[in-house]
Design an enzyme around this catalytic site. Sequence first.
Site, PDB file in Angstrom:
ATOM      1  N   ASP A 206      43.821-128.111  28.496  1.00 21.21           N
ATOM      2  CA  ASP A 206      43.679-126.654  28.424  1.00 21.21           C
ATOM      3  C   ASP A 206      43.173-126.090  29.761  1.00 21.21           C
ATOM      4  OD1 ASP A 206      42.835-124.066  27.850  1.00 21.21           O
ATOM      5  OD2 ASP A 206      41.538-124.631  26.171  1.00 21.21           O
ATOM      6  N   HIS A 379      37.225-121.614  25.466  1.00 23.16           N
ATOM      7  CA  HIS A 379      37.872-122.634  26.290  1.00 23.16           C
ATOM      8  C   HIS A 379      36.890-123.309  27.243  1.00 23.16           C
ATOM      9  CE1 HIS A 379      41.853-121.256  24.954  1.00 23.16           C
ATOM     10  NE2 HIS A 379      41.273-120.067  24.933  1.00 23.16           N
TER      11      HIS A 379
HETATM   12 ZN   LIG Z   1      45.596-120.796  22.812  1.00 26.48          ZN
HETATM   13 ZN   LIG Z   2      43.149-121.075  20.584  1.00 29.70          ZN
END
Ligand SMILES: [Zn+2]
Ligand SMILES: [Zn+2]
Length: 561
Positions: A206, A379
């Site tokens: 990510d 994130h």
């Molecule tokens: Zn996402």
């Molecule tokens: Zn997500």
Amino acid sequence: MSHPHPDLSAPAPLPAGGLRVIPLGGLGEVGRNMTVFEYDGRLLIVDCGVLFPEDHHPGVDLILPDFDPIRDRLDAVEALVLTHGHEDHIGATPYLLRERGDIPLVGSKLTLALLGSKLREHRLKETAQYEVAEGQTITFGPFVLEFVAVNHSIPDALAVVIRTGAGVVLHTGDFKMDQLPLDGRITDLNEFARLGDEGVDLFLTDSTNAEVPGFTTSEKDIAPVLDRVFSKSEKRIIVACFASHVHRVQQVLDAAVAHGRKVGYVGRSMVRNMAIAQELGYLTVPPGVMVEAKELADLPPHKQVLVSTGSQGEPLAALSRMSQNNHHFVHLEEGDTVVLASSLIPGNENAVYRVINGLSRLGANVVHKGNSLVHVSGHASAGELLYCYNIVKPRNVMPVHGEIRHMRANADLARATGVENVVLAEDGVVVDLVDGVAKVVGKVDVGYVFVDGTTIGDISEASMKDRRILGEEGFLSVIVVVDSVTGKVVSGPEIHARGFAEDETTFDEIKQPIIDALDASIADGATDAYQLQQVVRRVVGRWVNRAHRRRPMIIPVVIEA
Ligand SMILES: [Zn+2]
Ligand SMILES: [Zn+2]
């Protein structure tokens, strides 16, 4: 679409024993995540999400990943793995199922429940669903899948391990490493380390926050800020957040209880998702705190809390309607407090600031991430990514989930920890893992697929451009009648405009030049109406650009009489 490999052509066939990765969406943008893995002629898809349109996509409801590169091979799809229940990961699933309805759907309990309500809306009933949890292994054709718990801004998110004859792939999905999450379910670093010891051949990570230094703040750190906002507010409080952010809503419920307020949900997706989360035990609702939003208005303002959708400025969502004072039952008053407990997804800035300004105009105090810690990201920041690279020790890294700047930053982090091979690919760029080495091998054509009302994919990038021009620059029509025998202009030019100069005398100065240009090109031998229309377009186009600095859509009509 820009990508770092402009010269690529279609990839050669995948060598035997190799694994091919084909990103169809989500690499080069935050949204519409979809990645296809191919091994031995069989396909596995990870995620199938939507991208929300921006200001330069007028009239578009949603943007889907482009299924074209696999459309002829949908029979070869073994399964669709959904890493978590966010729209940018599950939202396009109904559209894929319209093309093949029995693709096995694999996800955690909450992910499948959120997907289920979406499938019902699309009247998709007979689907094949496989509920999985962390620690579980399940096999689809040549793909042996294992799931790892990850922490994110929605409960029950999973990373997925994909084992094939080509090696071990670990795809983080969206994740961060909050060490004190509300539900105590942390990203399973033990498992990441164990996989690292086994050997991870390809690590897809990510990239969203790769540019952000340090570690992402804990969700729990919002609690004291909410508490302060609740203490200070003397009137109604409205909190807008993602309709899937169960833990954020949990903290609002807890703050409401602590301050003797009642809570109502506003917005269809909020009502629906929180009912699912409560029923499945992901959301703990203290007894007596919830009230139907419409009934909440009967209480004094200092007893009310509304939890609303629309934190991204979506024009039809509840908060946006409130900011324009046209919500059907919530009417903001001077002194109300609105908390935008949400991120600002790139591309939504204008819409969000429009909403904040609308709310401010109505006299509300607006608390948002720009002025208070009312949001933490879902994130991993740079520090967390470095940590992961060090414990997973992957042979190859492929940044996913982000704009190109995010993916580049992520690639730099991987290299900084000593990862030798980092492949940077955008949508459509094909990566093969062969003999333990990942390489860009070509590209397939992918575009944006626009959903507009009930039509899917019928709107081209060209007609989107037309809409933009019409919206921003206006429209000019020029009608001229030419005598088909003499070639002389016998009527016109008649010029009409919309969204451009309203005073039609503006066009007087260009009429004679149009006639002159037509005469000249007829004298040069131009005969058919199409050629003459291009002449008109050119003359008018140059003039508006020079005299008015505008580029309206120009529709020339030359009639031969
Ligand atoms: Zn996402
Ligand atoms: Zn997500």
